[in-house]
Design an enzyme around this catalytic site. Structure first.
Site, PDB file in Angstrom:
ATOM      1  N   HIS C  12      -3.391   6.278   8.773  1.00  0.00           N
ATOM      2  CA  HIS C  12      -3.497   7.064   7.520  1.00  0.00           C
ATOM      3  C   HIS C  12      -4.942   7.046   6.994  1.00  0.00           C
ATOM      4  CE1 HIS C  12      -1.927   3.154   5.377  1.00  0.00           C
ATOM      5  NE2 HIS C  12      -3.230   3.081   5.550  1.00  0.00           N
ATOM      6  N   HIS C  59      -3.946   0.887  -1.434  1.00  0.00           N
ATOM      7  CA  HIS C  59      -5.294   0.364  -1.198  1.00  0.00           C
ATOM      8  C   HIS C  59      -5.992   0.129  -2.531  1.00  0.00           C
ATOM      9  CE1 HIS C  59      -4.101   2.652   2.383  1.00  0.00           C
ATOM     10  NE2 HIS C  59      -4.879   1.851   3.087  1.00  0.00           N
ATOM     11  N   HIS C 197      -8.859  -1.455  13.314  1.00  0.00           N
ATOM     12  CA  HIS C 197     -10.043  -1.118  12.527  1.00  0.00           C
ATOM     13  C   HIS C 197     -10.440  -2.302  11.664  1.00  0.00           C
ATOM     14  CE1 HIS C 197      -6.831  -0.132   9.631  1.00  0.00           C
ATOM     15  NE2 HIS C 197      -7.661   0.288   8.709  1.00  0.00           N
ATOM     16  N   GLU C 244      -2.572  -3.814   9.005  1.00  0.00           N
ATOM     17  CA  GLU C 244      -1.698  -2.738   8.514  1.00  0.00           C
ATOM     18  C   GLU C 244      -0.572  -2.409   9.491  1.00  0.00           C
ATOM     19  OE1 GLU C 244      -4.613  -0.081   5.605  1.00  0.00           O
ATOM     20  OE2 GLU C 244      -4.125   0.692   7.582  1.00  0.00           O
TER      21      GLU C 244
END
Ligand code: FE
Ligand code: FE
Lengths: 288, 146, 288, 146
Positions: C12, C59, C197, C244
């Site tokens: 996302h 976030h 990431h 995540e």
């Protein structure tokens, strides 16, 4: 290592706070209530813990319907006193214990309890009335509470509350977490709320003395069986707000015997009807 | 739908479940606003005007204005939220709870001092306890009615 | 009865949203990313669900450090688009499904998951970018998303995130809850975030293509084993923000095969590096 | 104390755990305030004055003013919160992430297009990957240094 030395159980009736704050503690109506806590006040003066892990419920004070955590642990350094509609109670702010609170939070989340971590949370009568009962009157500015407090808020306002079984398991996880904290701290865990009461509708004022006393018996002697009691039994037998008693199972689950340790010593047992709408129950269990 | 509600057979009792919570959302959020002294002052100064700031239904507003807590609960109010109205009025929790039974303040207080309402006959709808629908209102409220 | 028809997994990445919103989707850098979702867009147009149960993480948009829920379920009727520092994304508000959301909330809390129930929650790129990827561009005012959405926010910002094991179990509880809802609804569950990431420090930009692809393999074929992977492995192998990916295990746990049903059909599998700092992964699994 | 931290041996990486969260509480809450357009405008108009409204440490304020994200993280900042500063500056997440490596924007972008940073040598402290402490800063930042 930190250790759980004892658990304390008590109702947290707002009217008890009001009676104290308005100087009514000596009135005939209130005297028997406060007499039931005379032992506890002496007892805790002699064995003051460093930290109280205080299980309570928020009564639509910190949490509105915008956000309803099932379990919320306070990791802040201090907590303001909530204004519940008539100004904050005139008691000292509550000092937290961020190190231990974070340690417990991290540990029990890793033990698969899905806590909400809270750093800003005004605390209401559910937390302050037990402090007043055990530590007596304290001036809001000149005094402080003699212990650090980790507020642990349980949802019992919005159905469904967590099950008794879940609460009892959580208590066990909290004990493991406390015992793995490598500072020399005496920690008590308090379970508050109850006993039988109903604050709403034509059934308001319900009290079930027999059921409450059986609850106390079972809490002492067979907590694992008590933890199986379904939500509906609390409501039917102890009134819609009697469901608060599931919080006592968190404190009970943290006692040594549940993990195979020695049976706790019953230092105090007290029961009185009424305080306002509510049956007052109070227990002190010591880990030998 | 499909929410299991094992508690519907308890007389005189409303469980604040999902459906009630959705129904009463703004009524309860209005109550919550009374935790601020400023809002209490504005509410007391002009109750109707303050209520009109909230997306509540007209029956919800009317129930608040008339302090009919049973009606507030029927419309989705939760007692811990509604208590903020009572606190703003300077009422104790015992006065609030008692007001939902039809008893006078003294009658309700006397019942509590005598050991509270018995669970006998009040566990399930269809029994004959004093909280059953066919025995409402209780106390002086009931005598006035008959 | 409601049923879970499929699960969708996708990164996302906020830059994907920005690329769409700024009309860059046809640029050589972005084209391969969006091409990977062409199949999904057609697929979902043909079998549009009534509701998407959308597992994502906030976030630092709805939740600051004041309050950090491990699991938060949105039960509201609609959700505003968060302003993440440059104005809200120009996409339609998100419509909820309060009945099903409350049903799932009540059911899984009674199944001993300690959810936080949320009625006001601005939703950020974690939720809106997957919607954009699967449903394409939508005008913020003139259009609406073609499905109802139940936002389910998982804490992966504050350590510790819930374990993969807990997430996988939660997915199973969500499936049971959805299947006990007595309206005729097609529900998809989406797991979002990842893949490898890292957004911070001298190790920023870490990508682990081999690990990601093994994760996809395992997610498809042996999710129960994958759910045992400890937190540290995600961080070490897939970067600090790779954690995540635990959210994908919630969606995977809700598939029929986990409860003894048929093996899912892999309708789409896509992997691409990079989108901004991130490896993009995307899977569609259908319950046959 | 006593919090188990199995992640301390990962180079170039700070896990936002309890200790960091406590340390960076107000730094992060300041960042959060930048989600409101009004606050962004006030911050941009006078950064120092806006920062002084927050109970942050002087080093935290200095790190924000100099946009030193590595320092912000060392002082308890979390990247998702810090990203609000970058957004207020009109920076992309790639520009922010790249700024922590010492590489130029183009160097970082090229690294990502080439497949990103390899995990080889970057899994544990003491290996020899490009994220290891003895190889900082990277890219042009490193060349300028030497
Ligand atoms: Fe209470
Ligand atoms: Fe994300």
């Amino acid at each position: 290592m930190a250790r759980i030395t004892a658990s304390v159980y008590t109702s947290h009736v707002p009217a008890i706070g009001a009676a104290l704050d308005l100087g009514k503690a000596q009135e005939p109506y209130w005297l028997p209530v406060f007499q039931g806590y005379e032992f506890g006040k002496q007892w805790i003066a002699e064995r003051r813990p460093d930290v109280v892990f205080l299980v309570y419920n928020d009564h639509a004070s910190a949490f509105s319907l915008e956000l309803i955590p099932t379990f919320a642990i306070g990791t802040a350094a201090d907590y303001e006193i909530a204004d519940e509609g008539f100004g904050p109670r005139p008691v000292p702010r509550v000092q937290g214990h961020p190190e231990l609170a974070w340690h417990v939070a991290q540990s029990v989340i890793q033990d698969d309890f899905d806590l909400t971590i809270v750093n800003r949370m005004p605390v209401d009568h559910g937390l302050t009335v037990p402090l007043s009962l055990m530590f007596g009157e304290r001036h809001p500015m000149r005094d402080a509470w003699p212990v650090k407090v980790i507020p642990f808020a349980v949802n019992v306002v919005q159905y469904p509350a967590p099950s008794g079984r879940r609460c009892f398991q959580l208590g066990q996880a909290i004990r493991r977490a406390v015992e793995s904290f490598d500072a020399d701290l005496d920690v008590q865990i308090w379970g508050t709320g109850g006993m039988s009461h109903q604050l709403q509708g034509p059934r308001a004022g319900l009290i079930n003395r027999e059921w409450d006393n059986r609850f106390l018996d079972q809490l002492i002697h067979e907590p694992a069986a008590l933890a199986q009691l379904p939500h509906i039994d609390y409501v039917r037998e102890a009134g819609s707000e009697g469901i608060e008693l599931v919080m006592w199972l968190i404190a009970r689950g943290a006692m040594a015997d549940v993990a195979g340790g020695p049976v706790p010593h019953v230092a105090q047992r007290f029961y009185h009807v009424p305080a306002s709408n509510t049956a007052v129950g109070h227990l002190i269990l010591e880990n030998p | 739908m499909a929410l299991h509600k094992p508690y519907l057979d308890i007389p005189g009792t409303t469980i604040f479940d999902a459906d009630m919570s959705r129904k009463g959302y703004w009524l309860n959020q209005f109550c919550m606003s009374l935790m601020k002294a400023d809002n209490r002052a504005r509410f007391k100064a002009d109750e109707r005007a303050y209520l009109d700031e909230w997306p509540m239904t007209e029956p919800q507003k009317a129930a608040v204005l008339s302090r009919d807590l049973n009606e507030c609960i029927r419309l989705g109010g939760n007692i811990y939220f509604l208590a903020k109205i009572g606190s703003s009025d300077g009422k104790s929790f015992q006065q609030m709870a008692g007001s939902m039974t039809g008893m006078t303040e003294q009658e309700y207080r006397d019942m509590m001092i005598a050991g509270g309402r018995s669970p006998e006959g009040n566990r399930r709808l269809g029994e004959d306890g004093d909280a059953q629908p066919h025995r409402q209102p209780q106390g002086a409220g009931g005598r006035n009615k008959s």
